[in-house]
Every structure is written in C-alpha cells, then in structure tokens.
Design a protein around this motif. Sequence first.
Motif, mmCIF file in Angstrom:
data_model
loop_
_atom_site.group_PDB
_atom_site.id
_atom_site.type_symbol
_atom_site.label_atom_id
_atom_site.label_comp_id
_atom_site.label_asym_id
_atom_site.label_seq_id
_atom_site.Cartn_x
_atom_site.Cartn_y
_atom_site.Cartn_z
ATOM 1 N N VAL A 34 65.920 7.107 66.558
ATOM 2 C CA VAL A 34 67.173 6.390 66.807
ATOM 3 C C VAL A 34 67.858 6.105 65.470
ATOM 4 O O VAL A 34 67.260 5.527 64.563
ATOM 5 N N TRP A 35 69.110 6.508 65.376
ATOM 6 C CA TRP A 35 69.931 6.314 64.178
ATOM 7 C C TRP A 35 71.078 5.385 64.550
ATOM 8 O O TRP A 35 71.631 5.488 65.643
ATOM 9 N N GLU A 36 71.482 4.503 63.621
ATOM 10 C CA GLU A 36 72.466 3.475 63.987
ATOM 11 C C GLU A 36 73.440 3.191 62.853
ATOM 12 O O GLU A 36 73.080 3.185 61.679
ATOM 13 N N SER A 37 74.676 2.916 63.255
ATOM 14 C CA SER A 37 75.720 2.432 62.361
ATOM 15 C C SER A 37 76.379 1.235 63.041
ATOM 16 O O SER A 37 76.730 1.313 64.227
ATOM 17 N N THR A 38 76.526 0.141 62.305
ATOM 18 C CA THR A 38 77.121 -1.073 62.864
ATOM 19 C C THR A 38 78.280 -1.523 61.992
ATOM 20 O O THR A 38 78.170 -1.546 60.767
ATOM 21 N N VAL A 39 79.388 -1.875 62.651
ATOM 22 C CA VAL A 39 80.568 -2.395 61.965
ATOM 23 C C VAL A 39 80.914 -3.735 62.590
ATOM 24 O O VAL A 39 81.053 -3.832 63.818
ATOM 25 N N SER A 40 81.050 -4.765 61.749
ATOM 26 C CA SER A 40 81.378 -6.106 62.238
ATOM 27 C C SER A 40 82.699 -6.564 61.650
ATOM 28 O O SER A 40 83.022 -6.267 60.501
ATOM 29 N N ASP A 41 83.455 -7.279 62.461
ATOM 30 C CA ASP A 41 84.610 -8.006 61.953
ATOM 31 C C ASP A 41 84.555 -9.410 62.549
ATOM 32 O O ASP A 41 83.578 -9.778 63.187
ATOM 33 N N THR A 42 85.581 -10.191 62.360
ATOM 34 C CA THR A 42 85.538 -11.590 62.811
ATOM 35 C C THR A 42 85.467 -11.729 64.324
ATOM 36 O O THR A 42 84.956 -12.718 64.832
ATOM 37 N N ASN A 43 85.945 -10.735 65.066
ATOM 38 C CA ASN A 43 85.997 -10.850 66.523
ATOM 39 C C ASN A 43 84.950 -10.038 67.274
ATOM 40 O O ASN A 43 84.647 -10.342 68.430
ATOM 41 N N SER A 44 84.420 -8.977 66.658
ATOM 42 C CA SER A 44 83.545 -8.097 67.419
ATOM 43 C C SER A 44 82.519 -7.390 66.532
ATOM 44 O O SER A 44 82.643 -7.363 65.316
ATOM 45 N N VAL A 45 81.536 -6.821 67.204
ATOM 46 C CA VAL A 45 80.522 -5.988 66.551
ATOM 47 C C VAL A 45 80.492 -4.658 67.296
ATOM 48 O O VAL A 45 80.291 -4.617 68.507
ATOM 49 N N SER A 46 80.703 -3.565 66.560
ATOM 50 C CA SER A 46 80.655 -2.221 67.142
ATOM 51 C C SER A 46 79.397 -1.522 66.637
ATOM 52 O O SER A 46 79.125 -1.514 65.441
ATOM 53 N N THR A 47 78.649 -0.946 67.568
ATOM 54 C CA THR A 47 77.418 -0.242 67.221
ATOM 55 C C THR A 47 77.491 1.177 67.763
ATOM 56 O O THR A 47 77.857 1.394 68.913
ATOM 57 N N PHE A 48 77.150 2.127 66.909
ATOM 58 C CA PHE A 48 77.109 3.532 67.282
ATOM 59 C C PHE A 48 75.693 4.025 67.032
ATOM 60 O O PHE A 48 75.161 3.879 65.925
ATOM 61 N N ASN A 49 75.052 4.555 68.080
ATOM 62 C CA ASN A 49 73.701 5.089 67.970
ATOM 63 C C ASN A 49 73.674 6.569 68.315
ATOM 64 O O ASN A 49 74.356 7.001 69.244
ATOM 65 N N LEU A 50 72.874 7.304 67.573
ATOM 66 C CA LEU A 50 72.512 8.670 67.926
ATOM 67 C C LEU A 50 71.018 8.659 68.179
ATOM 68 O O LEU A 50 70.245 8.158 67.352
ATOM 69 N N VAL A 51 70.608 9.179 69.339
ATOM 70 C CA VAL A 51 69.199 9.258 69.688
ATOM 71 C C VAL A 51 68.843 10.739 69.752
ATOM 72 O O VAL A 51 69.383 11.470 70.579
ATOM 73 N N PHE A 52 67.955 11.172 68.847
ATOM 74 C CA PHE A 52 67.521 12.564 68.806
ATOM 75 C C PHE A 52 66.147 12.651 69.446
ATOM 76 O O PHE A 52 65.196 12.014 68.986
ATOM 77 N N GLY A 53 66.060 13.435 70.535
ATOM 78 C CA GLY A 53 64.811 13.599 71.252
ATOM 79 C C GLY A 53 64.262 15.003 71.122
ATOM 80 O O GLY A 53 64.834 15.868 70.453
ATOM 81 N N GLU A 54 63.130 15.213 71.782
ATOM 82 C CA GLU A 54 62.482 16.526 71.774
ATOM 83 C C GLU A 54 63.340 17.561 72.491
ATOM 84 O O GLU A 54 64.256 17.217 73.234
ATOM 85 N N SER A 55 63.023 18.798 72.252
ATOM 86 C CA SER A 55 63.724 19.936 72.854
ATOM 87 C C SER A 55 65.215 19.925 72.534
ATOM 88 O O SER A 55 66.036 20.353 73.336
ATOM 89 N N ASN A 56 65.558 19.385 71.372
ATOM 90 C CA ASN A 56 66.941 19.356 70.881
ATOM 91 C C ASN A 56 67.903 18.675 71.844
ATOM 92 O O ASN A 56 69.039 19.112 72.019
ATOM 93 N N THR A 57 67.455 17.609 72.487
ATOM 94 C CA THR A 57 68.325 16.823 73.352
ATOM 95 C C THR A 57 68.652 15.509 72.645
ATOM 96 O O THR A 57 67.907 15.054 71.769
ATOM 97 N N GLY A 58 69.770 14.917 73.021
ATOM 98 C CA GLY A 58 70.150 13.670 72.390
ATOM 99 C C GLY A 58 71.138 12.860 73.200
ATOM 100 O O GLY A 58 71.664 13.327 74.216
ATOM 101 N N LEU A 59 71.372 11.645 72.721
ATOM 102 C CA LEU A 59 72.305 10.713 73.350
ATOM 103 C C LEU A 59 73.169 10.061 72.284
ATOM 104 O O LEU A 59 72.686 9.742 71.194
ATOM 105 N N THR A 60 74.444 9.847 72.610
ATOM 106 C CA THR A 60 75.286 8.967 71.807
ATOM 107 C C THR A 60 75.474 7.699 72.616
ATOM 108 O O THR A 60 75.712 7.748 73.830
#
Length: 129
Positions: A34-60
């Motif tokens: 699981v790979w993650e990038s997080t951006v915060s400002d005064t009103n919100s928190v945005s998180t972006f994840n990439l999940v790399f699994g076996e057999s070259n499958t993944g999720l955003t």
Amino acid sequence: MKKHLKLLLASLAIFAFVSCSSNDDDQNFDLLGVWESTVSDTNSVSTFNLVFGESNTGLTINSVVNGELEISSINTFRWELKGITVTLEDIDTDDKVYTLNTEGQLVLMTSDNQTVILDKVSDDYAKYY
C-alpha cells in the motif's frame, strides 16, 4: 595438475552462471503493498492510495474528509513494472506512469506538471482483496 586446474575453472564458470540472476527478479516484491499520499488544508484531508497486489492487479483509493463528511472512490487497474517505471493499465486517467526514486518513493509527474509523491505505508495488501 592441469586436470585439476581445468576442473576448477569449469566449476567457477558454472558457479558464475548459476549465481547470476536477472535484475528484474523480485522487483515486484518491493512494489507490492500500500502506497499513500496525503494532502491537508484547513478544511479537509485528501488521501490517495495505490494498492499493488499479486498478478499485477491493483486498486486506486481516493478519499476526502471534510469535517464529519467523507467521500471515497475506488478503481481497479493492472500494472506493469519495467526497471524503475511503473505503468498503470486499464485505468481512465492521463496520469498513469510512476517512477520509483532512490528514496524508495513512487513519484508521479501529473499532466498539469504537479508532483505527487507516495510513500509505502504497508506491505500488507491482503485486506484490500
């Protein structure tokens, strides 16, 4: 003595060929997780994840938390690793080519010249599948 020298040289040659391996071996091992990038400002928190699994499958996974409201989306993709370049396939975005940098991070240069850096937060991707 000549016979022993030939035998020694032949053994060394066989050992050298057997011990050599492709540079591509086990490169997926470091990417899986699981790979993650997080951006915060005064009103919100945005998180972006990439999940790399076996057999070259993944999720955003994208999520935005604003106060008590959370909005999330998830998409599947296939991926390919060539050297230090990771390409997301079967996904509807222009931003699909990432690079592994020397600090062990995934780096994306977006189509609008923004840099997104993702850190590996877990080797355990099983809970997503």
